[in-house]
Design a protein around this motif. Structure first.
Motif, short mmCIF file in Angstrom:
data_model
loop_
_atom_site.label_atom_id
_atom_site.label_comp_id
_atom_site.label_asym_id
_atom_site.label_seq_id
_atom_site.Cartn_x
_atom_site.Cartn_y
_atom_site.Cartn_z
N PRO A 34 0.83 -1.21 0.00
CA PRO A 34 0.00 0.00 0.00
C PRO A 34 0.87 1.26 0.00
N ILE A 35 0.29 2.35 -0.44
CA ILE A 35 1.04 3.60 -0.50
C ILE A 35 1.40 4.10 0.90
N SER A 36 0.64 3.67 1.91
CA SER A 36 0.96 4.06 3.29
C SER A 36 2.32 3.51 3.71
N ALA A 37 2.72 2.36 3.15
CA ALA A 37 4.03 1.80 3.48
C ALA A 37 5.15 2.71 2.98
N VAL A 38 4.90 3.41 1.88
CA VAL A 38 5.89 4.35 1.35
C VAL A 38 6.03 5.54 2.30
N ALA A 39 4.90 6.07 2.76
CA ALA A 39 4.94 7.20 3.69
C ALA A 39 5.68 6.81 4.97
N ASP A 40 5.42 5.61 5.47
CA ASP A 40 6.11 5.15 6.68
C ASP A 40 7.61 5.05 6.44
N ARG A 41 8.02 4.46 5.32
CA ARG A 41 9.44 4.30 5.02
C ARG A 41 10.12 5.66 4.82
N ALA A 42 9.40 6.60 4.21
CA ALA A 42 9.98 7.92 3.93
C ALA A 42 10.00 8.81 5.16
N GLY A 43 9.20 8.47 6.18
CA GLY A 43 9.13 9.31 7.37
C GLY A 43 8.35 10.58 7.14
N VAL A 44 7.33 10.52 6.25
CA VAL A 44 6.48 11.69 6.00
C VAL A 44 5.03 11.29 6.27
N GLY A 45 4.21 12.29 6.49
CA GLY A 45 2.80 12.04 6.72
C GLY A 45 2.11 11.61 5.43
N ILE A 46 1.07 10.83 5.56
CA ILE A 46 0.37 10.34 4.38
C ILE A 46 -0.23 11.50 3.60
N PRO A 54 -1.62 11.81 -5.88
CA PRO A 54 -2.99 11.54 -5.43
C PRO A 54 -3.35 10.05 -5.36
N SER A 55 -2.58 9.21 -6.07
CA SER A 55 -2.87 7.77 -6.06
C SER A 55 -1.57 6.98 -6.15
N LYS A 56 -1.66 5.72 -5.82
CA LYS A 56 -0.50 4.84 -5.97
C LYS A 56 -0.06 4.77 -7.42
N GLU A 57 -1.03 4.78 -8.33
CA GLU A 57 -0.69 4.70 -9.75
C GLU A 57 0.15 5.90 -10.19
N HIS A 106 9.43 -5.32 -12.13
CA HIS A 106 8.49 -5.42 -11.02
C HIS A 106 7.18 -4.65 -11.25
N LEU A 107 7.26 -3.52 -11.95
CA LEU A 107 6.11 -2.63 -12.00
C LEU A 107 5.38 -2.62 -13.33
N ALA A 108 5.93 -3.27 -14.34
CA ALA A 108 5.25 -3.29 -15.65
C ALA A 108 3.84 -3.84 -15.52
N GLY A 109 2.89 -3.13 -16.12
CA GLY A 109 1.51 -3.59 -16.10
C GLY A 109 0.72 -3.19 -14.87
N THR A 110 1.33 -2.45 -13.94
CA THR A 110 0.63 -2.05 -12.71
C THR A 110 0.03 -0.66 -12.80
N PHE A 111 0.21 0.03 -13.93
CA PHE A 111 -0.33 1.38 -14.10
C PHE A 111 -0.52 1.64 -15.59
N THR A 112 -1.26 2.69 -15.90
CA THR A 112 -1.47 3.08 -17.30
C THR A 112 -0.47 4.17 -17.67
N PRO A 113 0.40 3.93 -18.66
CA PRO A 113 1.38 4.95 -19.04
C PRO A 113 0.71 6.18 -19.63
N THR A 114 1.35 7.34 -19.46
CA THR A 114 0.86 8.57 -20.06
C THR A 114 1.35 8.67 -21.51
#
Length: 206
Positions: A34-46, A54-57, A106-114
């Motif tokens: 989850p994106i919350s795990a990134v905030a925890d690792r970075a030491g910043v608020g969600i 605005p989204s994980k994508e 790892h991330l191919a196919g997990t989001f829609t490219p711009t």
């Protein structure tokens, strides 16, 4: 005396780098995290993270687009080398050192490219193909640019707990694989097709 505005800008820049670094570590370990795990690792608020992404994508797109830009920069830098093989070898070495393909795999196919990402992907492919063609006279006759793509994926798969040692081992196996690309022996199977190289980016059937 620094203004409060400049101080906030520096803090925002630090937060930005911390978020991207944390996201890389988190999603390399588990693309489904989850994106919350990134905030925890970075030491910043969600909330600080969501203000930027605005989204994980959105965050995944940024990570992969940064990797794509790194790939392009490596190709442009290597193109200045005086001979084709040196340019090709330098390019692959820079991409391996930057660990671009770990994220791609790892991330191919997990989001829609711009549209911008798609355009940069076309440019990256053209640059890599040009470097391959310059180097091809020094390669085995059956070598294709798809072999270089798979070679980078193989190097990205090499990982041990020590990051420095990981880099050393990747360079070792890059050398081994490049030696094989220059060898005259014929492999038992054909080179990968474009469809085989791009399967991760295709949407699931149905």
């Amino acid at each position: 005396m620094p203004s409060p505005t400049s101080g906030r800008a520096r803090q925002a820049a630090r937060n930005h780098e911390a978020i991207l670094s944390a996201a890389r570590e988190v999603f390399l370990a588990d693309p489904r995290a989850p994106i919350s795990a990134v905030a925890d690792r970075a030491g910043v608020g969600i909330s600080a993270l969501y203000r930027r992404y605005p989204s994980k994508e959105d965050l995944l797109r940024t990570l992969c687009h940064d990797g794509l830009r790194t790939f392009i920069a490596a190709a442009e830098h290597a193109a200045a080398a005086p001979d084709g093989w040196t340019a090709f070898e330098t390019f692959l070495g820079d991409v391996v050192d930057a660990d671009v393909h770990s994220l791609t795999v790892h991330l191919a196919g997990t989001f829609t490219p711009t549209e911008e990402m798609n355009a940069d992907a076309v440019r990256a492919g053209a640059l890599a193909e040009a470097l391959f063609r310059r180097a091809h006279p020094a390669m085995r006759a059956d070598a294709t640019s798809g072999d270089a793509t798979m070679l980078l994926e193989m190097c990205a798969a090499v990982r041990v707990p020590d990051p420095v040692r990981t880099g050393e081992l990747r360079r070792r196996y890059l050398t081994v694989l490049l030696d094989g690309l220059r060898d005259g022996r014929t492999p038992a199977a054909a080179a990968p097709t474009p469809a085989e190289l791009s399967w991760r980016w295709r949407p699931p059937a149905g």
